[in-house]
Structures are given as structure tokens and as C-alpha cells.
Design a protein around this motif. Sequence first.
Motif, short mmCIF file in Angstrom:
data_model
loop_
_atom_site.label_atom_id
_atom_site.label_comp_id
_atom_site.label_asym_id
_atom_site.label_seq_id
_atom_site.Cartn_x
_atom_site.Cartn_y
_atom_site.Cartn_z
N TYR A 1 0.81 -1.22 0.00
CA TYR A 1 0.00 0.00 0.00
C TYR A 1 0.84 1.27 0.00
N GLN B 1 -5.98 1.48 0.83
CA GLN B 1 -6.47 0.18 0.40
C GLN B 1 -7.59 0.28 -0.64
N ARG C 1 -9.11 -7.46 1.15
CA ARG C 1 -8.19 -6.63 1.93
C ARG C 1 -8.76 -6.41 3.33
#
Length: 602
Positions: A82, A252, A477
Motif C-alpha cells: 500500500y 487500500q 483486503r
Amino acid sequence: MCGITGWIDFARDLSADSRTLLAMAGSLGSRGPDDRGTWLSRHAALAHTRLAVIDPPGGTQPMTAEQDGRPLAVVVFSGEIYNFRELRRELESRGHAFRTRSDTEVVLRGHLEWGAGLPDRLNGMFAYAVWDVRTETLTLVRDRLGVKPLYYFPTDDGVLFGSEPKAILRHPAVRPELDADGLRELLTMVNTPGHGVFRGMAQVRPGSTVTFSRNGVQHSTYWSLAARPHTDDFDRTVSTVRELLEDIVARQLVADVPLGVILSGGLDSSTLAALAMRQADAPVRTFSVDFRQPDGSGTADAPFVAEAAEHLGLDHRELVLDSAALAERSLRTGVVHARDFPLGLGDMDNSLYLLFRAVRQHVTVGLSGEGSDELFGGYAWFQQEEALRGETFPWMAAQGQAGGPSFLDPDLAEILDLQSYTTVRFKEALADTPRLPGEDQHEARLRQAAALFLTHFLPMLLDRKDRLSMAHGLEIRVPFCDHRLVEYVFNVPWRMKTQGGREKGLLRAAVADLLPLSILERRKTPYPVIADPAYEAALRAELESLFADSDAPVFGLLDREAARGVLSWRLPPEHRGVVRTVLETVLRINDWLRDYQVRLVL
């Protein structure tokens, strides 16, 4: 998200052995439906199956870094980084040139620049393998919380590795065998970090690396939970949690493919949906699961999901599942194959498997709320003295599970001695929990419990979520598992976590302005289970027919009469789950032993 696998052998030439490598990669096809690639050299063979999420045209793997036309290193990578943009800028400032926009190339170049120091710089969920051509060294790396799986199988002259055991089991040198400790891991909820269940197989532990070279094997840990004094007052703590969550969700949401949120109408998933909406240019796609009960009603989640969707302005889809379909044997065996192991959460696994299959028709990436209960203290076990003071893991003490199933063959039960095994593993886990000097006894017990949940219970849920989603090529995620949030909240005193006398009071305070009051005040409810008695009836009928099969492999483990006695149990509705658990356990173990051709070595 992808599947990775490979083979290192310092005693033979692998450059022409593509057939074995392709078979290993083929077992991971559902993890990477978009592309498949291999790289072979004299002593290293690496393969990758790709689910294209970042830079679909450019992020193909295995990915090689070269100098003057000669390879320096090769990587196969699964997961998401990320903070790859910041790392890319830093690497460019150090002279690295990039060919793609992918986070995979950042990992590859980062390895060349920082070597063993790279994992500590990464923010994300990841499992990757780097073959350094210069030193003939393989490095296996796994993220801090264990979101992404990575298994390995040492051999006399090297190692086999893969995202899932099934890839390693495709190698002709490996047989699916189960020794006593492997069976103990299956039949308890200990979940020992690093244990691979199959004989000879191991997992890279969360926050760790394993390196293989001609000089042998080296294990190292780059991250673990640490106890630190918390000096922020409550208001500052609330604002810090909010700031972290906003940054985490923003990071995310980055994807080059459609993305959504798995929504239950609870505090955790609604928080993610609300934060995502603050970042989005259009209504966020969300998905929930429901079962239609015999009386036509839905689950307890349904009204809260509807309220969250309306309040937040979500683009929501409710996926209604049929109880009859959830009892089908083909579904159960599909779940067992996805997980590689027989035991899990029964019909909750079945429904999650179907939910992810349906979600994948709309999006490629989904956000989910795993980790919040372990981090913010959402489980009722945190409030139960018998769980906190017990001589076993809190989730086992409160439910009397330390001794394992009651229907095992008596001779086998004596060999396994599950009670003693659990006690030993519990003491080992306690010895690894961080302590803060001067902390009062009650706070210390709660810190220990939180550590146990984060290191032993959460990985079990993360593995479940990864396997059942990746079985359909869906990337999940988990924002609450960002290590920065974990490091901060783990050290927040319990009185702050339960501010207002409520479980997860800190999280409720951090998102109080985002959600409707009904969801902010909603107590935790478990993932919905099927209330339709037809589901249990179907399981009973299947077990009854199993007793007519004298070759059913599960009978090598069972006390037949004890198992048959389950068919006569007629418990009240509030205890019906006990019967279903036994039925599901026996049937799944039988499926697994038969389909995987597991040999017991006791």
C-alpha cells in the motif's frame, strides 16, 4: 493478489523440468485467473498465477531485474503493497529505473537496494519469494499479521514452496501424510504459528523470513507485537485511531479493477464502508449475505445492512442463499479443496464461499472487517473471567474445547492426548506474549489475551478468508490488520478500549460521526448461520449413509458408536449447533482423507 510456487534444488538441473513446475502452478489457477508465468534456471524454478489488480498490462510475473542482460534477481509476489508509491520515489532517487507501474517491481528493486531490510519498509499484505541469482539464495517473506499464506517443504537439496499446500503436494517427491502433531493441530483450535499440518511442511511465520542457500536455512523475525507505555489521553487516542483508519482505507482503495466492501451491518464493516464513501467519487459497492428462513424471515443482519446502505448512500447488493444448496456435498468438498484442510466453521464456510463467488461477479477486490474484534476487544471472551484465567486459549476455555472432539477412537485419543498438547502450546504462546513492566494484573491478563487472539486466533480467520475468496479469484483486503493500527491499539489501556462501558468503545468513539446510532450501539453478533432444520436433516441423512460404507476413511479415526449416537441426539434449538458441528466435522474429515489420499503416520 496471486498464487506463487517454486522449487529450489542445489543438486540437479531444473532448467528443463517445466512439467512439474506447471503442475504446481496449475493447482493455484483460481488464485490467478488472469495470467500464468514461469522462470527456470539451473537450480531455481519459479511460477506465478496472476490476479491483475495493479498495473494489469505491466505487472506480469515472475519478474526479473537485469544488469547488462544478465539476471540479478527474480521475484514471485502475492498481495498488495500500500505504500509502493512512496517506496518507488525513494528507489528512483537512489538510481533505480522502473519499467512498470506495479508494486511487484518495487518489491524486486527494494530487495536489490535494501536486502533483508526491505520487509520492514513494506506496508501491506504480502507473501513473496526472491531468488537472488548472484548469491543463489531464496528468500521467503510473509507479512506481519499473516494475511497472505506461504508454505514450504524443505528437501535434502533445497526447498519447495507455495501459496497453498496443494501446490507443494503436486510435486512428485511429496506425499500427503499426517503425523500425530498434524492431527493434533487439525482437531484443536491451537493454530500453532509456522505449523504446516502436513508432515514435513511448514508455514513462514507472520512477520518472518526464511532463507535457503547452499549453507543451509536461516530464520529471522522482522516484526512482532511489542508492549509500550501508552501516553495519549482518550481524546488524542480517538483522533489517532480515526486518522490511522482514514489513511489505511484510502491506501487500500487503490486498485485498477472494480472494488467493493463486504457489509454485515455491524460496526466494523459499516465503518469501512463509511470511510470508503468519504474517499469515493461514486457510491461504494457493498455486498451482504442472507438466508431465507422457513418462515420467510431473514437473518438478524438484514435490517442493519439496509439501514447502513441507506444512511451512507451505498450501491448495495444483498445475496440470498438457499439452505438446500448449502447442504450439498459438492459445495462442502469445494470448500475443503479451497482450504486444503477439513475443519473450519461449518456452514459459515459454505455460505462465505458462495458469497465470495457471487461477489466476484461484480468486483475483483473487497474490503472486510477481520481484525477489529481481536484488536479493539470485541469478543465476549474478553469479559469472561473463566476465559482470561483459564489454563488454555481463551476461545477454548470458555467453550470447553481443550480436549478436542469426544467421538475419537479411544486408542487414538490416548495417543494424541489433545488436552496435554493444548496445554503445552498454550504455555509456549504465553511465553511469547509481550509484557509491560509495572502493569497491574488485570490489565496484564487482558494484554495477554489480546496477544493470543492476534497471534493464534486471527491468523485462523485470515487464512479462512484468504482461501475462500481466492478460490474464486477475489482479493480481500483487511484494513484493521494494518500494522500501524495494530501497534498503536494493542498498547491502548483496556479502560479506553471499553470507554462508555461498551466493547470496542474506542472504535465507536472514533467513528461516532459516520454511522447511524443503531449501528453504533449494535452489539457484536456472529456471522449468520442457517436456522433451517432442513440443513441439519440433510447432514444427518448423509452421515447415516456413510455408516453403510465400510471403506469410509474417517472410521479409522472414530469411535463408531459414539459417532452413530449423534444421530439420536435431539437437542433444543439453542444447542442445535453442537450436533451440526459434529456432523459437519465427521463428513468433512472423511471427504478430506478420501480426496487428498492422506496417509496417517502415527
